[in-house]
Write a protein that holds these residues in place. Structure first.
Motif, short mmCIF file in Angstrom:
data_model
loop_
_atom_site.label_atom_id
_atom_site.label_comp_id
_atom_site.label_asym_id
_atom_site.label_seq_id
_atom_site.Cartn_x
_atom_site.Cartn_y
_atom_site.Cartn_z
N VAL A 120 0.82 -1.21 0.00
CA VAL A 120 0.00 0.00 0.00
C VAL A 120 0.86 1.27 0.00
CG1 VAL A 120 -1.66 1.35 1.36
CG2 VAL A 120 -1.97 -1.12 1.08
N PHE A 121 1.90 1.31 0.84
CA PHE A 121 2.59 2.57 1.08
C PHE A 121 3.84 2.80 0.22
CE2 PHE A 121 0.20 2.17 5.13
CZ PHE A 121 -0.57 3.31 4.97
N LEU A 122 4.44 1.77 -0.34
CA LEU A 122 5.60 2.02 -1.20
C LEU A 122 5.24 2.83 -2.44
CD1 LEU A 122 7.84 -1.18 -0.95
CD2 LEU A 122 8.26 1.11 -0.02
N PRO A 123 4.14 2.56 -3.12
CA PRO A 123 3.77 3.43 -4.24
C PRO A 123 3.50 4.88 -3.81
CG PRO A 123 2.58 1.36 -4.40
CD PRO A 123 3.27 1.38 -3.06
N VAL A 124 2.94 5.06 -2.63
CA VAL A 124 2.70 6.40 -2.11
C VAL A 124 4.04 7.10 -1.88
CG1 VAL A 124 1.79 7.71 -0.13
CG2 VAL A 124 0.49 5.78 -1.05
N ALA A 125 4.96 6.41 -1.24
CA ALA A 125 6.29 6.99 -0.98
C ALA A 125 7.00 7.30 -2.30
CB ALA A 125 7.12 6.03 -0.13
N TRP A 126 6.85 6.42 -3.26
CA TRP A 126 7.48 6.60 -4.58
C TRP A 126 6.95 7.88 -5.24
CZ3 TRP A 126 11.65 4.37 -6.33
CH2 TRP A 126 11.94 4.40 -7.69
N ARG A 127 5.63 8.08 -5.16
CA ARG A 127 5.02 9.30 -5.72
C ARG A 127 5.50 10.54 -4.97
NH1 ARG A 127 0.38 6.19 -5.84
NH2 ARG A 127 -0.48 7.27 -4.03
N LEU A 128 5.58 10.47 -3.65
CA LEU A 128 6.00 11.62 -2.86
C LEU A 128 7.45 12.01 -3.15
CD1 LEU A 128 4.40 10.91 0.63
CD2 LEU A 128 3.75 12.67 -1.03
N LEU A 129 8.25 11.03 -3.51
CA LEU A 129 9.66 11.31 -3.84
C LEU A 129 9.81 11.82 -5.27
CD1 LEU A 129 11.35 8.27 -2.08
CD2 LEU A 129 11.36 10.66 -1.34
N GLY A 130 8.68 11.90 -5.97
CA GLY A 130 8.69 12.47 -7.31
C GLY A 130 9.10 11.54 -8.42
#
Length: 131
Positions: A120-130
């Protein structure tokens, strides 16, 4: 003839069963530090899911993972209590093995929860890192 002890009688109404179940959960929360810590982790995960507005399916995955860990911890607590009752808190290698295996089940559930959290959260973190 003595009247039957109501504490050992079968519950005949779902309200009574639900009250006993709630008592069991609250007793576990009150007396088991690991259950309290897992509850805090669950609240943090749910807060992050709300903040990052994850999808309905991701909510489903996270809630199932959290409930799996809670279930494993409850069963671990039950098994440890029964083993302690049987061996009367004396050391027994078989009792130790049983308790270690039960704790291992909680560890497996926690690993599954970590994998679900990463899903769930790795794609979110990936998006937040640009990326």
């Amino acid at each position: 003839m003595a009247s039957p002890d109501k504490r050992t009688a079968k519950n005949h109404h779902w309200v009574s069963s639900a009250k006993h179940a709630w008592t069991g959960l609250s007793e576990t929360f009150r007396h088991e530090g690991n259950f309290r810590r897992e509850s805090v982790f669950a609240l943090v995960v749910l807060a992050c899911a709300a903040i990052f507005r994850v999808s309905r399916f991701d909510w489903f995955v996270l809630i199932l993972a959290i409930l799996l860990v809670f279930l494993a911890e409850l069963w671990n607590t039950v098994i440890e209590a029964v083993v302690d009752l049987v061996v009367d808190h004396r050391f027994d290698l078989r009792a130790k093995r049983i308790k270690d295996m039960s704790a291992g089940a909680v560890l497996v559930a926690a690993m599954i929860a970590v994998i679900c959290g990463a899903y769930v959260f790795l794609p979110v973190a990936w998006r937040l890192l640009g990326h």
